[in-house]
Structure formats: structure tokens, C-alpha cells
Motif scaffolding. Structure first.
Motif, PDB file in Angstrom:
ATOM      1  N   HIS A 206     -52.122  14.858   6.954  1.00 59.64           N
ATOM      2  CA  HIS A 206     -52.684  13.691   7.612  1.00 59.64           C
ATOM      3  C   HIS A 206     -52.254  13.590   9.074  1.00 59.64           C
ATOM      4  O   HIS A 206     -52.983  13.056   9.904  1.00 59.64           O
ATOM      5  CB  HIS A 206     -52.271  12.431   6.867  1.00 59.64           C
ATOM      6  CG  HIS A 206     -52.923  11.185   7.357  1.00 59.64           C
ATOM      7  ND1 HIS A 206     -52.213  10.140   7.917  1.00 59.64           N
ATOM      8  CD2 HIS A 206     -54.215  10.805   7.384  1.00 59.64           C
ATOM      9  CE1 HIS A 206     -53.050   9.182   8.269  1.00 59.64           C
ATOM     10  NE2 HIS A 206     -54.268   9.552   7.944  1.00 59.64           N
ATOM     11  N   TYR A 209     -49.452  19.638  11.629  1.00 56.10           N
ATOM     12  CA  TYR A 209     -49.955  21.001  11.414  1.00 56.10           C
ATOM     13  C   TYR A 209     -48.759  21.946  11.524  1.00 56.10           C
ATOM     14  O   TYR A 209     -48.090  22.000  12.550  1.00 56.10           O
ATOM     15  CB  TYR A 209     -51.016  21.289  12.466  1.00 56.10           C
ATOM     16  CG  TYR A 209     -51.482  22.722  12.635  1.00 56.10           C
ATOM     17  CD1 TYR A 209     -51.223  23.717  11.699  1.00 56.10           C
ATOM     18  CD2 TYR A 209     -52.229  23.076  13.757  1.00 56.10           C
ATOM     19  CE1 TYR A 209     -51.670  25.005  11.877  1.00 56.10           C
ATOM     20  CE2 TYR A 209     -52.700  24.365  13.946  1.00 56.10           C
ATOM     21  CZ  TYR A 209     -52.415  25.330  13.000  1.00 56.10           C
ATOM     22  OH  TYR A 209     -52.857  26.612  13.173  1.00 56.10           O
ATOM     23  N   GLY A 234     -55.236  15.022   9.980  1.00 56.51           N
ATOM     24  CA  GLY A 234     -56.438  14.319   9.559  1.00 56.51           C
ATOM     25  C   GLY A 234     -56.645  12.996  10.257  1.00 56.51           C
ATOM     26  O   GLY A 234     -57.790  12.596  10.521  1.00 56.51           O
ATOM     27  N   GLU A 272     -62.725   8.014   7.473  1.00 57.36           N
ATOM     28  CA  GLU A 272     -62.025   9.005   6.653  1.00 57.36           C
ATOM     29  C   GLU A 272     -62.935   9.481   5.508  1.00 57.36           C
ATOM     30  O   GLU A 272     -62.995  10.678   5.205  1.00 57.36           O
ATOM     31  CB  GLU A 272     -60.738   8.404   6.089  1.00 57.36           C
ATOM     32  CG  GLU A 272     -59.924   9.400   5.267  1.00 57.36           C
ATOM     33  CD  GLU A 272     -58.731   8.769   4.586  1.00 57.36           C
ATOM     34  OE1 GLU A 272     -57.922   9.525   4.022  1.00 57.36           O
ATOM     35  OE2 GLU A 272     -58.608   7.531   4.605  1.00 57.36           O
ATOM     36  N   LYS A 275     -65.644  11.753   6.902  1.00 54.16           N
ATOM     37  CA  LYS A 275     -65.091  13.088   7.205  1.00 54.16           C
ATOM     38  C   LYS A 275     -65.101  13.962   5.953  1.00 54.16           C
ATOM     39  O   LYS A 275     -65.463  15.148   6.010  1.00 54.16           O
ATOM     40  CB  LYS A 275     -63.664  12.928   7.742  1.00 54.16           C
ATOM     41  CG  LYS A 275     -62.927  14.222   8.003  1.00 54.16           C
ATOM     42  CD  LYS A 275     -61.469  13.956   8.331  1.00 54.16           C
ATOM     43  CE  LYS A 275     -60.720  13.410   7.121  1.00 54.16           C
ATOM     44  NZ  LYS A 275     -59.283  13.152   7.401  1.00 54.16           N
ATOM     45  N   LYS A 276     -64.727  13.379   4.827  1.00 56.04           N
ATOM     46  CA  LYS A 276     -64.701  14.137   3.567  1.00 56.04           C
ATOM     47  C   LYS A 276     -66.118  14.508   3.122  1.00 56.04           C
ATOM     48  O   LYS A 276     -66.340  15.609   2.623  1.00 56.04           O
ATOM     49  CB  LYS A 276     -63.991  13.315   2.490  1.00 56.04           C
ATOM     50  CG  LYS A 276     -62.502  13.104   2.759  1.00 56.04           C
ATOM     51  CD  LYS A 276     -61.859  12.206   1.724  1.00 56.04           C
ATOM     52  CE  LYS A 276     -60.377  12.003   2.032  1.00 56.04           C
ATOM     53  NZ  LYS A 276     -59.727  11.078   1.065  1.00 56.04           N
ATOM     54  N   THR A 344     -56.483  18.284   5.088  1.00 57.34           N
ATOM     55  CA  THR A 344     -57.302  18.474   6.290  1.00 57.34           C
ATOM     56  C   THR A 344     -57.864  19.889   6.391  1.00 57.34           C
ATOM     57  O   THR A 344     -58.856  20.115   7.097  1.00 57.34           O
ATOM     58  CB  THR A 344     -56.471  18.116   7.544  1.00 57.34           C
ATOM     59  OG1 THR A 344     -55.953  16.791   7.392  1.00 57.34           O
ATOM     60  CG2 THR A 344     -57.306  18.149   8.808  1.00 57.34           C
TER      61      THR A 344
END
Length: 661
Positions: A206, A209, A234, A272, A275-276, A344
Motif C-alpha cells: 500500500h 516498494y 498503492g 481504490e 483501481k482494482k 499493488t
């Protein structure tokens, strides 16, 4: 016996896993979800933790704190505070120690909680979830944290676990926990004498990285390089979508969601979900009812438009990969497989960018959401004194060089680089100092300029007492055991003085010596341990008094939450009893109560109902129980008559069946 517990403390959602039944199981929460929202909300009487906090977030946005792992150990004046602050709907404030805390309205008054306390609240919640689901004792936990966590943050997260009543047996980097899942459950790894399998493991969650280059063999793994982008995840994609629609709705509907926290949060949550959807579809509709000013909004977004919005993010994809390979002294051609974890990494354009950076296809043999928690549970099981697990050795690397310094005494130098950057841990080093009396030591980062801004250069301090220099000597040798422990914490295990003694050792006889030869001895000087030194440590950990105070506070809040929940249950039970009894009084109970009893009971039901929706709307648990028992004193008598008659009918029916046979 305690069940080993692994916690992937995610920024958006946390995943819970336990080692049991000869395997690793993910624990579902009270609404049967396999992950629990990582947030803490505050109400007028109690807290809303996890799922309940998420449910009430939109209506309670200013008193809901999320992104907990981002602010633990963070200084209020840290340059990164402004970056983090924009992701919060609650008010962040400066604590007395300079750290970040959250100001909320709780119990009718303004209260401030530290990030350590807030994280402890969430950990306590998930601990009880695991206990209720597994019907077992939970005492030990392995916590998975970001690779960029400093020593201070690792101490803070360990304190959070202790406040929640858990023993943090290990603090492990989340990418390492995922790698343990890979190494333990992969059956085709090279043998001990074979060339190791080189795997690039990419974790994008979330908010963070991380890329690690890891060498795997059967039963072992070793990290060769790790790099990260701590502001890539994310939530950055969600915010890019939200900002896009904020501009669009300002033109289209003449509303500015940026000025309304609740409206902005509703669009953020919807972003959110969008995005999914776009991870599996090329275009998707977007609509939210009554965002603000009673205005419904609608639009749509294509995958190409999303990719354009996040283009600045995608340009940063290769950096952690390049850095980790450089650290490992490898090239992309040396990498055999690339494994991806983290929610992500499901975004198609991001997967393509990672694949292009490595020049090879991606693998997703690990469960992207659960691998970290399962690895943490396995690591916790390794530390269990009662469980036997498959042997697996793993080593991480320390990103920063750490030196130890000490008082200048005798002819010693006053510092030494003990754990160089990129050195493996856990690791132990022994050093010998020449001391003229009691002394102090410090663990410090060797090059503070390479640290994230705001990170303290000093890691820990120790004071040693009990150094006695014999008469006639200028100093006494002291052996100090330094350690970078399995959690990546730089500690001193012990220190003791040395002394030289003379002993008589037998001289080996030649092979042709006669049987009655007299043994010969020689004097040998040996250095042996003499006295253990007293040691007082000063670390980032809470002192015992502060820790006990916070444990008591958390226990009080937990009991308060429990009482509020039980009170609500009793209120609901009373309300249900009123409606159920009233209905049955005119139906199945009708022939079992006199007219006087019916009148009396109906009056009691009406009176109690009026009280319940007036003065009794916010009463005590004891009062609801008393009202219930008052109604039941007559209602149960009537119910008893009904049940007795039903039982008589059943007996008569059974006898009739027997006669027919």
C-alpha cells in the motif's frame, strides 16, 4: 502452549497467520475476511478497531487514524512528515519527545495518543481475533516490518507488541518473511553443493516498494542486496486517481472535494475500488452518491488514462531493482526468477514495468497477500521451544554500517567499525578492550550522512561497572560480546574481565617411552574469564515504568470496549425480547395467559419500550439486565406453560406412534 503467531502489519490491511496442525494457516477475522483493516477509530464511548473502524471511517473520518506503520518512530520535524501528513484525515501533533502522535476526540474529550500506542491497539485487536478463532493462547509473535525501518522504529514496534501483551520474538523485514515462505515450501531448490537459485523478490504494498536479490538453496537462503522506495505504493495510485476526479468534479459539478475531508475520503475509497477493477478491465465506470452538498457524481476511467496519471510513478520502478542488483554485485542476467508479492503488483502496467526492468517474465507462485504473514508465522514457530519445524537457515543484510565507541582508556583506540554495511545478520563479534576502570560504550551509525533525514546517529548506550584492576597492573583486559541480533538490533550481550593464570600442563611422552616413564609438566599461561561486569543499557525501548503504564492503559481501554459491547448486546437482547414476547402473546402464548396477565404484561412491555427509546437509550448494562429480568419474571411463566403443553403433545404423539407399531 502458545500458538506461534505471524503478523504482516500492512499499511492498509494486516494479515494474521498461525503455525498449527503441521502447517501455516491464515486466520479470518470476525466478518470472515482474510485481512483486517489497519486502522483505529475513536467514538463517544469506545474504540473502533479493524473492521468496525473501517465501517465507521467515512462518518468518523477525523477520529480515525490509519497509516500507522508510517508514523511510528517518525519525528514531527522530520522532512518526510509533510509527505505523510497528506495521507491522514486525523490531526497529527508533536509529542513531548518530538515524535508524531494523533489528536482525536474520544469519550467526549480531546485526547492524544502516540504512534506506538495506536499500533498497540491494532495489535491487541488482532491478537484477540487470533485467540477467538484458534481457541488457543497467543503469547509470541513475529512482526513483519518494512526493510527501511530504522533501529528506533524496530524498538517502537516491539514496544507496541509488548503493550498488547505479546512477546516479540523477532522483528523481520517483510520481504524476508515472504522469501522464507518461498524457501520453505519450494521443493525444487538446488542442493547444498549446487549453484544457488537467484531470485529477485519484489514487494509493492500500500505504501512501500522493496526489491531484494536472494540466493536460495534447500534449507537456506541469503539476502545479497535490498533496495526500496519508501514512498511508492498503492496509496499513491489511489491518490492520483482521486486528484484526477477532484479536478474533474470541480469543473463538472462545481464542488471542491479537497475542502471537505469526508467527501475526499469517499472518493479515495471509491478510487481504490476503481483501481482494482481496472486491473482486470480496460475501462470502468465511477460513481459515488451524495458526495457533498447532496450531489451525486459519475464518470469513468480507462486503463490508458490511469497509466498516464501514474506515469511519474512508473518512471521510478527501475531504481530499487538497479540498486539491489548493484549491492549484490549481479546483473539482471544472473537472476533466475522474479517473484512478486503485495497487492499493488496486480496492476498490469506496473507488472510490465517490473518485467521489462528484469528482462524476464514474472512469477507469482506465492500468495501475493498472504506470503508475508505465513513466513512470519513460520519464523515464530522456529523460536517455539515446543514445536518442531523444518530446518531453514536465513540471513538478512544490514543496510548501514555500525560502529561501537568507548571511553578512551589505556592505549586503546576509541572506536571500531564492527558491522559493515551489507554485512549479514544475525552476527556476533568479540572484541577485547584494555580498561583502567568502569566505562561506557555506544553503538552508532558509522556514516550518519547516509541515513534518512532525522534518523538519530546514536543507536544505544551502555554503562559497565565492576572493573577491578589488580595491584601492580595499569589495566585489565575486558572481553565484550557485540551482536546484531535476529531482529537487526545492535546490542551488547555481556562483558567480562580476563586474567592470566599459570597452569601445569603435561608434556606428551614420545611413542617409544617406557611404560613406567615419569610424566613431565610445563608451565603454561592462559587467559580465562574472571568477573562478569554489571551492564546498564539505554536504548530506544520504553523504560519499564512507561511500558507498564501503557500496558495498564491499554487493558483499561480494552475492558471499556468490552463493557460497551456487552452493554449494547444486552440492550439489543431487551429490544428483541420486547418484540418477540409481544408477538407471541397474541399468538402461541394466547391460550396460556389470563386476560389480566396479558394486560399487565402488555403494559410492562409498552412501558419498557418507551423507556428504551427515551431515557434508556444510553443506559448501563445492569439496568438493561434488570429490565429484561423484570419482563421475564412474568413472560417466562407464560412461556413455561406453553412449553409444558408442547411437551405433553410430543409425549402423546410418541405414545400413539408406539401403539400403531
Amino acid at each position: 502452549m502458545s500458538t506461534p503467531f505471524g503478523l504482516d502489519l500492512g499499511n492498509n490491511n494486516s494479515v494474521l497467520a498461525v503455525a498449527r496442525n503441521r502447517g501455516i494457516d491464515v486466520v479470518v477475522n470476525e466478518v470472515s475476511n482474510r485481512c483486517t483493516p489497519s486502522l483505529v477509530g475513536f467514538g463517544s464511548r469506545n474504540r473502533y478497531l479493524g473492521e468496525s473502524g473501517k465501517t465507521k471511517q467515512t462518518s468518523n473520518v477525523k477520529n480515525t487514524v490509519e497509516n500507522l506503520k508510517r508514523i511510528i518512530g517518525l519525528n514531527f520535524k522530520d522532512p518526510e512528515f509533510d509527505i505523510e501528513n497528506k495521507f491522514f484525515t486525523s490531526k497529527l501533533v508533536q509529542l513531548k519527545n518530538g515524535k508524531v502522535g494523533a489528536e482525536v476526540k474520544f469519550g467526549g474529550k480531546t485526547q492524544i495518543f502516540s504512534a506506538t500506542q495506536l499500533t498497540a491497539m491494532l495489535i491487541d485487536k488482532v491478537k484477540h481475533t487470533v485467540q477467538q478463532e484458534t481457541k488457543s493462547t497467543i503469547a509470541d509473535v513475529c512482526l513483519a516490518v518494512p526493510a527501511w525501518y530504522t533501529e528506533e522504529q524496530r524498538y517502537n514496534i516491539a514496544d507496541s507488541a509488548r503493550i498488547a501483551g505479546l512477546n516479540p520474538v523477532r522483528i523481520v523485514n517483510d520481504v524476508i518473511a515472504a522469501a522464507v515462505s518461498y524457501g520453505v515450501f519450494k521443493n525444487d531448490l538446488p542442493g547444498p553443493e549446487e549453484k544457488p537459485r537467484i531470485v529477485g523478490l519484489v514487494d509493492i504494498g500500500h505504501s512501500t516498494y522493496t526489491c531484494s536479490i536472494i540466493a536460495f538453496r534447500k534449507g537456506e537462503m541469503k539476502v545479497l542486496g535490498t533496495a526500496y522506495d519508501k514512498h511508492f505504493g498503492g496509496r499513491d495510485f489511489d491518490r492520483a486517481i482521486t486528484e484526477h476526479f477532484a479536478d474533474q468534479f470541480k469543473d463538472k459539478y462545481k464542488i471542491d472535494i479537497r475542502k471537505n475531508p469526508k467527501a475526499y475520503n469517499r472518493i479515495l475509497i471509491a478510487a481504490e475500488k476503481l483501481k482494482k477493477v481496472l486491473s482486470a478491465n480496460t475501462t470502468a465506470p465511477f460513481s459515488v452518491e451524495s458526495v457533498m452538498n447532496d450531489i451525486d457524481v459519475s464518470s469513468q476511467l480507462s486503463r490508458k488514462e490511469l497509466e498516464e496519471l501514474v506515469k511519474p510513478l512508473l518512471e521510478r520502478v527501475t531504481n530499487p531493482i538497479s540498486k539491489s542488483l548493484t549491492q549484490a554485485n549481479l546483473t539482471v542476467n544472473d537472476v533466475d526468477f522474479v517473484e512478486i508479492v503485495g497487492g499493488t503488483t496486480r496492476i498490469p502496467v506496473l507488472k510490465k514495468s517490473i518485467s521489462d526492468a528484469f528482462g524476464k517474465p514474472l512469477s507469482s507462485t506465492l500468495n501475493q497477500d498472504e506470503a508475508i504473514a505465513k513466513g512470519a508465522a513460520f519464523i515464530c514457530a522456529i523460536h517455539s521451544p515446543t514445536l518442531r519445524v523444518r530446518p531453514f537457515k536465513f540471513e538478512d543484510i544490514d543496510s548501514y554500517s555500525v560502529s561501537y565507541t568507548w571511553d578512551k582508556q589505556a592505549e586503546d583506540e576509541d572506536h571500531l567499525e564492527v558491522f559493515p554495511a551489507n554485512s549479514s545478520y544475525p552476527s556476533t563479534k568479540l572484541i577485547t578492550l584494555h580498561r583502567t576502570g568502569d566505562f561506557r560504550m555506544e553503538a552508532r551509525y558509522t556514516d550518519p550522512s547516509k541515513l534518512p533525514k532525522g534518523t538519530p546517529a546514536t543507536i544505544a548506550k551502555w554503562k559497565f561497572t565492576g572493573v577491578n584492576v589488580p595491584k601492580g597492573q595499569d589495566f585489565v583486559p575486558v572481553k565484550v560480546k557485540l551482536r546484531c541480533d535476529p531482529s537487526g538490533l545492535h546490542i551488547i550481550e555481556n562483558a567480562y574481565t580476563l586474567e592470566e593464570i599459570t597452569v601445569q600442563e603435561p608434556i606428551p611422552l614420545p611413542q617409544d617411552a617406557p611404560e613406567d616413564a615419569v610424566p613431565q609438566f610445563k608451565e603454561v599461561t592462559k587467559t580465562v574469564k574472571k568477573d562478569m561486569l554489571g551492564m546498564t543499557a539505554e536504548t530506544f525501548a520504553l523504560n519499564p515504568v512507561e511500558l507498564n503504564d501503557l500496558i495498564e492503559k491499554e487493558n483499561e481501554l480494552t475492558n471499556q470496549d468490552k463493557l460497551v459491547a456487552e452493554t449494547e448486546d444486552r440492550k439489543n437482547a431487551l429490544e428483541e425480547y420486547i418484540y418477540t414476547l409481544r408477538a407471541k402473546l397474541d399468538e402461541e402464548y394466547s391460550n396460556f395467559a389470563s386476560d389480566a396477565e396479558k394486560r399487565k404484561l402488555k403494559n410492562m412491555l409498552t412501558t419498557t419500550e418507551n423507556w428504551l427509546y427515551d431515557d434508556g437509550d444510553d443506559s448501563t448494562k445492569a439496568k438493561y439486565i434488570a429490565k429484561y429480568e423484570e419482563l421475564a419474571s412474568l413472560g417466562n411463566v407464560i412461556r413455561g406453560r406453553y412449553l409444558a403443553k408442547e411437551e405433553e403433545k410430543d409425549r402423546h404423539l410418541e405414545q400413539t406412534k408406539k401403539l400403531r407399531r
